[in-house]
Design an enzyme around this catalytic site. Structure first.
Site, mmCIF file in Angstrom:
data_model
loop_
_atom_site.group_PDB
_atom_site.id
_atom_site.type_symbol
_atom_site.label_atom_id
_atom_site.label_comp_id
_atom_site.label_asym_id
_atom_site.label_seq_id
_atom_site.Cartn_x
_atom_site.Cartn_y
_atom_site.Cartn_z
ATOM 1 N N LYS A 59 2.148 2.927 -5.948
ATOM 2 C CA LYS A 59 3.123 2.130 -5.193
ATOM 3 C C LYS A 59 2.558 0.760 -4.814
ATOM 4 O O LYS A 59 3.231 -0.261 -4.945
ATOM 5 C CB LYS A 59 3.531 2.866 -3.907
ATOM 6 C CG LYS A 59 4.190 4.206 -4.111
ATOM 7 C CD LYS A 59 4.718 4.772 -2.798
ATOM 8 C CE LYS A 59 3.635 5.019 -1.770
ATOM 9 N NZ LYS A 59 2.669 6.057 -2.200
ATOM 10 N N ARG A 134 7.797 7.435 5.759
ATOM 11 C CA ARG A 134 7.235 8.614 5.099
ATOM 12 C C ARG A 134 7.949 9.897 5.491
ATOM 13 O O ARG A 134 7.693 10.949 4.908
ATOM 14 C CB ARG A 134 5.746 8.739 5.427
ATOM 15 C CG ARG A 134 4.892 7.712 4.710
ATOM 16 C CD ARG A 134 3.428 7.908 4.993
ATOM 17 N NE ARG A 134 2.599 7.068 4.155
ATOM 18 C CZ ARG A 134 1.279 6.986 4.234
ATOM 19 N NH1 ARG A 134 0.639 7.730 5.125
ATOM 20 N NH2 ARG A 134 0.593 6.197 3.451
ATOM 21 N N ARG A 173 -11.181 6.353 -7.465
ATOM 22 C CA ARG A 173 -11.136 5.156 -6.625
ATOM 23 C C ARG A 173 -12.466 4.927 -5.917
ATOM 24 O O ARG A 173 -13.148 5.874 -5.545
ATOM 25 C CB ARG A 173 -10.044 5.283 -5.557
ATOM 26 C CG ARG A 173 -8.635 5.078 -6.038
ATOM 27 C CD ARG A 173 -7.686 5.254 -4.865
ATOM 28 N NE ARG A 173 -6.311 4.933 -5.192
ATOM 29 C CZ ARG A 173 -5.302 5.025 -4.325
ATOM 30 N NH1 ARG A 173 -5.546 5.438 -3.081
ATOM 31 N NH2 ARG A 173 -4.079 4.714 -4.683
ATOM 32 N N ARG A 206 -13.780 7.160 -0.570
ATOM 33 C CA ARG A 206 -13.317 7.459 0.784
ATOM 34 C C ARG A 206 -12.977 8.947 0.913
ATOM 35 O O ARG A 206 -12.600 9.606 -0.052
ATOM 36 C CB ARG A 206 -12.069 6.621 1.120
ATOM 37 C CG ARG A 206 -12.309 5.137 1.191
ATOM 38 C CD ARG A 206 -11.135 4.464 1.912
ATOM 39 N NE ARG A 206 -9.859 4.914 1.415
ATOM 40 C CZ ARG A 206 -9.027 4.161 0.677
ATOM 41 N NH1 ARG A 206 -9.354 2.928 0.374
ATOM 42 N NH2 ARG A 206 -7.875 4.636 0.280
ATOM 43 N N ARG A 217 -2.924 16.162 0.711
ATOM 44 C CA ARG A 217 -1.972 15.068 0.941
ATOM 45 C C ARG A 217 -0.719 15.241 0.086
ATOM 46 O O ARG A 217 0.399 14.953 0.535
ATOM 47 C CB ARG A 217 -2.623 13.720 0.636
ATOM 48 C CG ARG A 217 -3.718 13.329 1.619
ATOM 49 C CD ARG A 217 -4.421 12.071 1.194
ATOM 50 N NE ARG A 217 -3.554 10.901 1.272
ATOM 51 C CZ ARG A 217 -3.885 9.705 0.775
ATOM 52 N NH1 ARG A 217 -5.040 9.540 0.150
ATOM 53 N NH2 ARG A 217 -3.050 8.688 0.895
#
Length: 260
Positions: A59, A134, A173, A206, A217
């Site tokens: 996104k 959300r 990432r 992270r 998640r």
């Protein structure tokens, strides 16, 4: 294409005997240059966009490209939360306890912040919301706030990608905790392994990008956030794009959808 300043220079030398004509030419050229973003949108209308999709679906990447093309601000609640975490604010501490567990930050920590942000001057021609709303309560809060200003969202762009693709993408990432730059070990690697290109500090995986956290998640997304697809579908503003396609193809498809 020549800049308006170059064309102004030419007209100043070709038509020096007609000052009024020159002034009008300058006005036209300046207005075209200064309203460049509005011209892309079409007729100067505003463009208010919500980016929907699972965490790690891409996104943010597409939101940034839309922001650059149409010259409207890209508003990411994720960036706001991370800035507060880095600065050790009370909001940041609260947000971190949820983010580290792969849970969504509660509505009361986000709604007022976002509504205040989209009320700022740079949002008058539109904006892109990335990471908000959300939940259905957040969406209803946003709808109510816009209704009070006789406004509404124009598009909800749903970036659709399988969960397994997201887990693979996010675990690759890397982030610089010092300056906020983000990378990917395959798609956007650092020039020097493990070192941020921008500030020279180490980049890390992270906690909220670790595979076990990403899976949690995604479970939360499917339970709490996915209903937004139906919510905005019922409003007639939902646009869905397949994000397994090449990045530039995805962006071209989004542009076609919102300019149709």
């Amino acid at each position: 294409m020549y800049s308006w300043r170059y064309l102004e220079y030419r007209y100043l030398h070709l038509y020096t005997s007609d000052k009024l004509y020159i002034f009008k030419i300058k006005q036209i050229l300046y207005n075209r240059e200064s309203s460049k973003g509005k011209a892309h949108i079409g007729g100067g209308r505003t463009m208010k966009i919500i980016m929907l999709g699972a965490p790690g679906a891409g996104k943010g990447t597409q939101a940034k490209k839309i922001s650059d093309k149409y010259e409207i601000p890209h508003i990411s609640t994720g960036d706001i939360f991370r800035a507060n975490i880095k600065n050790g604010t009370e909001l940041g501490k609260k947000a971190k306890t949820y983010m580290d567990q792969g849970l969504l930050v509660p509505d009361e920590l986000t709604c007022d912040l976002v509504v205040d942000r989209i009320s700022e001057e740079d949002c008058k021609n539109g904006f892109i919301l990335d990471g908000f709303p959300r939940t259905i309560p957040q969406a209803e809060c946003l709808t109510e706030a816009l209704n009070e200003r006789n406004e509404k969202m124009d598009y909800a762009v749903n970036v659709d990608v399988p969960d397994e693709n997201i887990i693979s993408r996010m675990s690759g990432r890397r982030a610089c905790l010092n300056c906020g730059a983000t990378y990917h070990i395959v798609n956007i690697p650092t020039k020097k392994p493990g070192i941020c290109d921008r500030c020279g500090e180490p980049v890390v995986l992270r906690d909220d990008d670790k595979p076990e956290t990403v899976k949690k998640r995604l479970d939360v997304y499917h339970a709490q956030t996915k209903p937004l697809i139906d919510y905005y579908g019922d409003q007639g503003i939902l646009k869905t794009v397949d994000v397994t396609l090449p990045m530039e193809t995805v962006f071209d498809e989004i542009v076609k959808m919102i300019e149709a």
